[in-house]
Enzyme design. Structure first.
Site, PDB file in Angstrom:
ATOM      1  N   SER A 128       0.835  -1.177  -0.070  1.00  9.56           N
ATOM      2  CA  SER A 128       0.014  -0.027   0.025  1.00  9.56           C
ATOM      3  C   SER A 128       0.990   1.443  -0.091  1.00  9.56           C
ATOM      4  O   SER A 128       1.826   1.262   0.665  1.00  9.56           O
ATOM      5  CB  SER A 128      -0.911  -0.066   1.112  1.00  9.56           C
ATOM      6  OG  SER A 128      -1.485   1.249   1.555  1.00  9.56           O
ATOM      7  N   GLU A 168       0.115   3.488   1.960  1.00 10.10           N
ATOM      8  CA  GLU A 168       0.145   4.283   3.001  1.00 10.10           C
ATOM      9  C   GLU A 168       1.484   3.833   3.730  1.00 10.10           C
ATOM     10  O   GLU A 168       1.922   4.545   4.681  1.00 10.10           O
ATOM     11  CB  GLU A 168      -0.767   3.215   3.959  1.00 10.10           C
ATOM     12  CG  GLU A 168      -2.247   3.854   3.888  1.00 10.10           C
ATOM     13  CD  GLU A 168      -2.276   5.190   4.511  1.00 10.10           C
ATOM     14  OE1 GLU A 168      -1.999   5.298   5.771  1.00 10.10           O
ATOM     15  OE2 GLU A 168      -2.794   6.321   4.067  1.00 10.10           O
ATOM     16  N   TYR A 195      -1.687   0.192  10.539  1.00 11.89           N
ATOM     17  CA  TYR A 195      -1.863  -0.520   9.296  1.00 11.89           C
ATOM     18  C   TYR A 195      -0.623  -0.467   8.262  1.00 11.89           C
ATOM     19  O   TYR A 195      -0.196  -1.392   7.608  1.00 11.89           O
ATOM     20  CB  TYR A 195      -3.048   0.333   8.684  1.00 11.89           C
ATOM     21  CG  TYR A 195      -3.201  -0.236   7.220  1.00 11.89           C
ATOM     22  CD1 TYR A 195      -3.877  -1.507   6.744  1.00 11.89           C
ATOM     23  CD2 TYR A 195      -2.801   0.409   6.083  1.00 11.89           C
ATOM     24  CE1 TYR A 195      -4.125  -1.702   5.380  1.00 11.89           C
ATOM     25  CE2 TYR A 195      -2.926   0.222   4.853  1.00 11.89           C
ATOM     26  CZ  TYR A 195      -3.420  -0.832   4.423  1.00 11.89           C
ATOM     27  OH  TYR A 195      -3.924  -1.367   3.082  1.00 11.89           O
TER      28      TYR A 195
HETATM   29  P1  NAP Z   1     -11.423  -4.692   1.583  1.00 10.17           P
HETATM   30  O1  NAP Z   1     -12.592  -4.489   0.889  1.00 10.17           O
HETATM   31  O2  NAP Z   1     -11.470  -4.342   2.982  1.00 10.17           O
HETATM   32  O3  NAP Z   1     -11.284  -6.217   1.472  1.00 10.17           O
HETATM   33  C1  NAP Z   1     -10.631  -7.165   2.755  1.00 10.17           C
HETATM   34  C2  NAP Z   1     -10.524  -8.522   2.365  1.00 10.17           C
HETATM   35  O4  NAP Z   1      -9.840  -9.396   3.457  1.00 10.17           O
HETATM   36  C3  NAP Z   1     -12.073  -8.971   2.732  1.00 10.17           C
HETATM   37  O5  NAP Z   1     -12.556 -10.010   1.724  1.00 10.17           O
HETATM   38  C4  NAP Z   1     -12.241  -9.581   3.971  1.00 10.17           C
HETATM   39  O6  NAP Z   1     -12.944 -10.468   4.510  1.00 10.17           O
HETATM   40  C5  NAP Z   1     -10.619 -10.121   4.049  1.00 10.17           C
HETATM   41  N1  NAP Z   1     -10.295 -10.446   5.336  1.00 10.17           N
HETATM   42  C6  NAP Z   1     -10.111  -9.551   6.434  1.00 10.17           C
HETATM   43  N2  NAP Z   1      -9.488 -10.028   7.681  1.00 10.17           N
HETATM   44  C7  NAP Z   1      -9.292 -11.267   7.418  1.00 10.17           C
HETATM   45  C8  NAP Z   1      -8.990 -12.389   7.940  1.00 10.17           C
HETATM   46  N3  NAP Z   1      -8.425 -12.400   9.393  1.00 10.17           N
HETATM   47  N4  NAP Z   1      -8.631 -13.705   7.415  1.00 10.17           N
HETATM   48  C9  NAP Z   1      -9.159 -13.851   5.954  1.00 10.17           C
HETATM   49  N5  NAP Z   1      -9.506 -12.742   5.335  1.00 10.17           N
HETATM   50  C10 NAP Z   1      -9.709 -11.687   5.999  1.00 10.17           C
HETATM   51  O7  NAP Z   1      -9.950  -4.524   1.086  1.00 10.17           O
HETATM   52  P2  NAP Z   1      -9.538  -3.701  -0.441  1.00 10.17           P
HETATM   53  O8  NAP Z   1      -9.705  -2.521  -0.629  1.00 10.17           O
HETATM   54  O9  NAP Z   1     -10.343  -4.898  -1.294  1.00 10.17           O
HETATM   55  O10 NAP Z   1      -7.998  -3.949  -0.555  1.00 10.17           O
HETATM   56  C11 NAP Z   1      -7.429  -5.317  -1.073  1.00 10.17           C
HETATM   57  C12 NAP Z   1      -5.910  -5.307  -0.395  1.00 10.17           C
HETATM   58  O11 NAP Z   1      -5.391  -4.385  -1.071  1.00 10.17           O
HETATM   59  C13 NAP Z   1      -5.824  -5.106   1.103  1.00 10.17           C
HETATM   60  O12 NAP Z   1      -5.032  -5.976   1.681  1.00 10.17           O
HETATM   61  C14 NAP Z   1      -5.765  -3.833   1.258  1.00 10.17           C
HETATM   62  O13 NAP Z   1      -5.120  -3.394   2.472  1.00 10.17           O
HETATM   63  C15 NAP Z   1      -4.897  -3.433   0.165  1.00 10.17           C
HETATM   64  N6  NAP Z   1      -4.685  -2.060  -0.685  1.00 10.17           N
HETATM   65  C16 NAP Z   1      -6.160  -1.494  -0.741  1.00 10.17           C
HETATM   66  C17 NAP Z   1      -5.932  -0.170  -1.354  1.00 10.17           C
HETATM   67  C18 NAP Z   1      -7.129   0.392  -1.867  1.00 10.17           C
HETATM   68  O14 NAP Z   1      -7.153   1.650  -2.086  1.00 10.17           O
HETATM   69  N7  NAP Z   1      -8.461  -0.399  -1.761  1.00 10.17           N
HETATM   70  C19 NAP Z   1      -4.763   0.388  -1.785  1.00 10.17           C
HETATM   71  C20 NAP Z   1      -3.589  -0.296  -1.506  1.00 10.17           C
HETATM   72  C21 NAP Z   1      -3.388  -1.704  -0.882  1.00 10.17           C
HETATM   73  P3  NAP Z   1     -14.478  -9.830   5.033  1.00 10.17           P
HETATM   74  O15 NAP Z   1     -15.418  -9.774   3.960  1.00 10.17           O
HETATM   75  O16 NAP Z   1     -15.077 -11.207   5.832  1.00 10.17           O
HETATM   76  O17 NAP Z   1     -14.335  -8.676   5.972  1.00 10.17           O
HETATM   77  O1  G4F Z   2     -10.792   6.299   2.780  1.00  9.48           O
HETATM   78  P1  G4F Z   2      -9.812   6.346   3.832  1.00  9.48           P
HETATM   79  O2  G4F Z   2     -10.121   5.700   4.943  1.00  9.48           O
HETATM   80  O3  G4F Z   2      -8.481   5.728   3.205  1.00  9.48           O
HETATM   81  P2  G4F Z   2      -6.810   5.519   3.397  1.00  9.48           P
HETATM   82  O4  G4F Z   2      -6.810   5.773   4.917  1.00  9.48           O
HETATM   83  O5  G4F Z   2      -6.205   6.495   2.634  1.00  9.48           O
HETATM   84  O6  G4F Z   2      -6.823   4.113   3.160  1.00  9.48           O
HETATM   85  C1  G4F Z   2      -7.231   3.328   2.080  1.00  9.48           C
HETATM   86  O7  G4F Z   2      -6.295   3.421   1.141  1.00  9.48           O
HETATM   87  C2  G4F Z   2      -4.908   2.955   1.410  1.00  9.48           C
HETATM   88  C3  G4F Z   2      -3.898   3.246   0.107  1.00  9.48           C
HETATM   89  O8  G4F Z   2      -2.956   4.176   0.394  1.00  9.48           O
HETATM   90  C4  G4F Z   2      -5.035   1.418   1.517  1.00  9.48           C
HETATM   91  F1  G4F Z   2      -3.923   0.781   1.789  1.00  9.48           F
HETATM   92  C5  G4F Z   2      -6.055   1.240   2.757  1.00  9.48           C
HETATM   93  O9  G4F Z   2      -6.203  -0.137   2.870  1.00  9.48           O
HETATM   94  C6  G4F Z   2      -7.190   1.826   2.506  1.00  9.48           C
HETATM   95  O10 G4F Z   2      -8.049   1.136   1.405  1.00  9.48           O
HETATM   96  O11 G4F Z   2      -9.341   7.823   4.133  1.00  9.48           O
HETATM   97  C7  G4F Z   2      -8.794   8.781   3.317  1.00  9.48           C
HETATM   98  C8  G4F Z   2      -8.473  10.243   3.733  1.00  9.48           C
HETATM   99  C9  G4F Z   2      -7.710   9.964   5.181  1.00  9.48           C
HETATM  100  O12 G4F Z   2      -6.740  10.982   5.336  1.00  9.48           O
HETATM  101  C10 G4F Z   2      -8.734  10.262   6.430  1.00  9.48           C
HETATM  102  O13 G4F Z   2      -8.201  10.694   7.385  1.00  9.48           O
HETATM  103  O14 G4F Z   2      -9.896  10.782   4.360  1.00  9.48           O
HETATM  104  C11 G4F Z   2      -9.596  11.072   5.434  1.00  9.48           C
HETATM  105  N1  G4F Z   2     -11.052  11.391   6.110  1.00  9.48           N
HETATM  106  C12 G4F Z   2     -11.875  12.435   6.433  1.00  9.48           C
HETATM  107  N2  G4F Z   2     -13.095  12.039   6.885  1.00  9.48           N
HETATM  108  C13 G4F Z   2     -11.769  10.276   6.370  1.00  9.48           C
HETATM  109  C14 G4F Z   2     -13.003  10.654   6.931  1.00  9.48           C
HETATM  110  N3  G4F Z   2     -11.704   9.055   6.208  1.00  9.48           N
HETATM  111  C15 G4F Z   2     -12.643   7.665   6.601  1.00  9.48           C
HETATM  112  N4  G4F Z   2     -12.263   6.714   6.304  1.00  9.48           N
HETATM  113  N5  G4F Z   2     -13.754   8.492   6.972  1.00  9.48           N
HETATM  114  C16 G4F Z   2     -14.031   9.789   7.325  1.00  9.48           C
HETATM  115  O15 G4F Z   2     -15.156  10.048   7.879  1.00  9.48           O
END
Ligand code: NAP
Ligand code: G4F
Length: 393
Positions: free
Chosen positions: A170, A172, A193
């Site tokens: 990520s 992050e 995280y």
């Molecule tokens: P997500 O929607 O939160 O999906 C997470 C998945 O992991 C869900 O299927 C969840 O299952 C499963 N999971 C959570 N805890 C688990 C456990 N203990 N054992 C087995 N499975 C578990 O996340 P996403 O946005 O699709 O992201 C996919 C991956 O990319 C994650 O690793 C995230 O950290 C990484 N990532 C995401 C972004 C982004 O912007 N989306 C960016 C960079 C990296 P349940 O459905 O049962 O909760």
């Molecule tokens: O949508 P967010 O929670 O995403 P964040 O923290 O960037 O993380 C996501 O992207 C990462 C990739 O860099 C993934 F690795 C991670 O698993 C996840 O998918 O928050 C985005 C921004 C933050 O700065 C947060 O402080 O939005 C700001 N924010 C402001 N108000 C909020 C809110 N975030 C959330 N979730 N909820 C709010 O009400």
């Protein structure tokens, strides 16, 4: 009728044994030819298949002709909303999607699944992926993200099978390192995280270098979609806009509006995960759009699209602030552009419209329609069927 040959089908060894078989992962020329002719079906395993990315990836890999296996957690409520539209009864002759109960905290169970499925590729997406929640549950987050990854890497190493491994790293991890960020930017993780992801990322590099594991990491910047969990900021905003238009919500409470993110469209990001594993050599790739917007800009874009003034509806709730937040984040994806041909098609302004349209449709009001037009134009041959799902997070 086409005949499917499994090149990796040794007799099943007793649980705990080490499968000794010819691997097709890495695809020697002969296997490539079979794949081209549709005579060889690749087997893939996805952790996190019920999540946003896992659900799109499963759909994409089915479209590519793979047999897809996914690990799901047992829950008292349904957690398969995002994949229900691609699920068929496993007894059906054409079934190519199979689900297995498991949890990343339990090495034995995950090991059992890997030994029985014997995948050619593993896409490791499972995670406690919410950054704010990781401050409340740091130990659990570390267990699932950091140790969960090492559990799988160890199973692969001990299996002696050349399974290709994709790690969902990520942006992050860069934390407060100056933007734009590329593969050589220093990691300065600023949340439990991000620290757990950084540990996992380095372990992937360690296995690649130390044990020759074909392990690659996609360092992905934020990517969103109508399938995004509803507590991530983009989806929280687009859902609120739809609710407000429908008269079902009065205010939207948010935290830090100043933070900036590089937001892209999730289906494009899962395509690149697959591409990363099809390279001849494993490696790390930064994936993002190269443009950033503040949370407030995203809010304004979404409310304006629906003809609303955001200042009238948005209120600040300090509970959504994080002890430490990433201020700005923008990708330099030069390496992915050159080596993978990465070229994101959807801009943040367009993503907003796609998501608002989908949320409007989901609650039963007529979408404005510009998002739908963007999808048609950018993806004339789109491989995913459902725009919106019931998946919550
Ligand atoms: P997500 O929607 O939160 O999906 C997470 C998945 O992991 C869900 O299927 C969840 O299952 C499963 N999971 C959570 N805890 C688990 C456990 N203990 N054992 C087995 N499975 C578990 O996340 P996403 O946005 O699709 O992201 C996919 C991956 O990319 C994650 O690793 C995230 O950290 C990484 N990532 C995401 C972004 C982004 O912007 N989306 C960016 C960079 C990296 P349940 O459905 O049962 O909760
Ligand atoms: O949508 P967010 O929670 O995403 P964040 O923290 O960037 O993380 C996501 O992207 C990462 C990739 O860099 C993934 F690795 C991670 O698993 C996840 O998918 O928050 C985005 C921004 C933050 O700065 C947060 O402080 O939005 C700001 N924010 C402001 N108000 C909020 C809110 N975030 C959330 N979730 N909820 C709010 O009400």
């Amino acid at each position: 009728m086409s005949r499917v040959i499994r090149l990796n089908s040794p007799p099943l060894l007793a649980y705990g044994g080490v499968p000794q078989h010819i691997s097709t992962a890495g695809y020697p020329e002969a296997s490539k030819e079979l794949i081209k002719k549709g005579l060889f079906m690749k087997k893939v395993l996805i952790t996190g298949i019920t999540g946003q990315d896992g659900s799109y990836l499963a759909e994409f890999l089915l479209h590519k002709g793979c047999e897809v296996h996914g690990i799901i957690r047992r829950a008292s409520t349904f957690n398969t909303g995002r994949i229900d539209h691609i699920y068929v009864d496993p007894h059906a002759p054409k079934a190519k999607l199979f689900l297995h109960y498991g949890d990343l905290s339990n090495a034995e169970q995950v090991s059992d699944i890997i030994y029985n499925v014997r995948p050619d590729e593993i896409y490791h997406l499972g995670a406690q992926s919410h950054v704010r929640v990781s401050f409340d549950m740091p130990e659990y987050t570390g267990n699932i993200i950091a140790l969960g990854t090492i559990r799988i890497l160890e199973i692969i190493r001990r299996s002696k099978k050349s399974i290709k491994f994709y790690q969902a790293s990520s942006s992050e991890m860069f934390g407060r390192s100056p933007s734009p960020q590329d593969e050589n930017t220093a990691f300065r993780p600023s949340s439990p995280y991000a620290s757990a992801k950084t540990y996992a990322h380095w372990m992937v590099a360690n296995y690649r270098e130390g044990y020759n594991t074909f392990a690659s990491s996609g360092i992905l910047f934020n990517h969103e979609s109508p399938r995004r969990g509803e507590t991530f900021v983009t989806r929280k905003i687009t859902k609120a806009v739809a609710n407000i238009v429908a008269g079902k919500q009065k205010k939207l409470y948010l935290g830090n509006l100043k933070a900036k993110r590089d937001w892209g469209y999730a289906p494009e990001y899962v395509e690149i995960m697959w591409k990363i594993l099809q390279q001849n050599k494993p490696g790390d790739y930064v994936i993002g759009t190269g443009k950033e917007h503040s949370v407030e800009e995203f809010v304004a874009l979404a409310f304006n699209y629906a003809g609303l003034k955001h200042k009238k509806y948005v209120k600040i709730d300090k509970n959504y602030y994080r002890p430490t937040d990433v201020h700005d984040s923008v990708a330099d994806s030069s390496k992915a552009r050159e080596e993978l041909g990465w070229q994101p098609r959807v801009k943040c302004e367009e993503l907003v419209k796609i998501m608002v349209d989908a949320d409007m449709r989901a609650i039963g009001i007529k979408p404005i329609g510009e998002g739908d037009k963007i999808l048609k134009k950018r993806f004339p041959k789109k491989w995913w069927k459902a725009e919106h799902t019931t998946g919550k997070n």
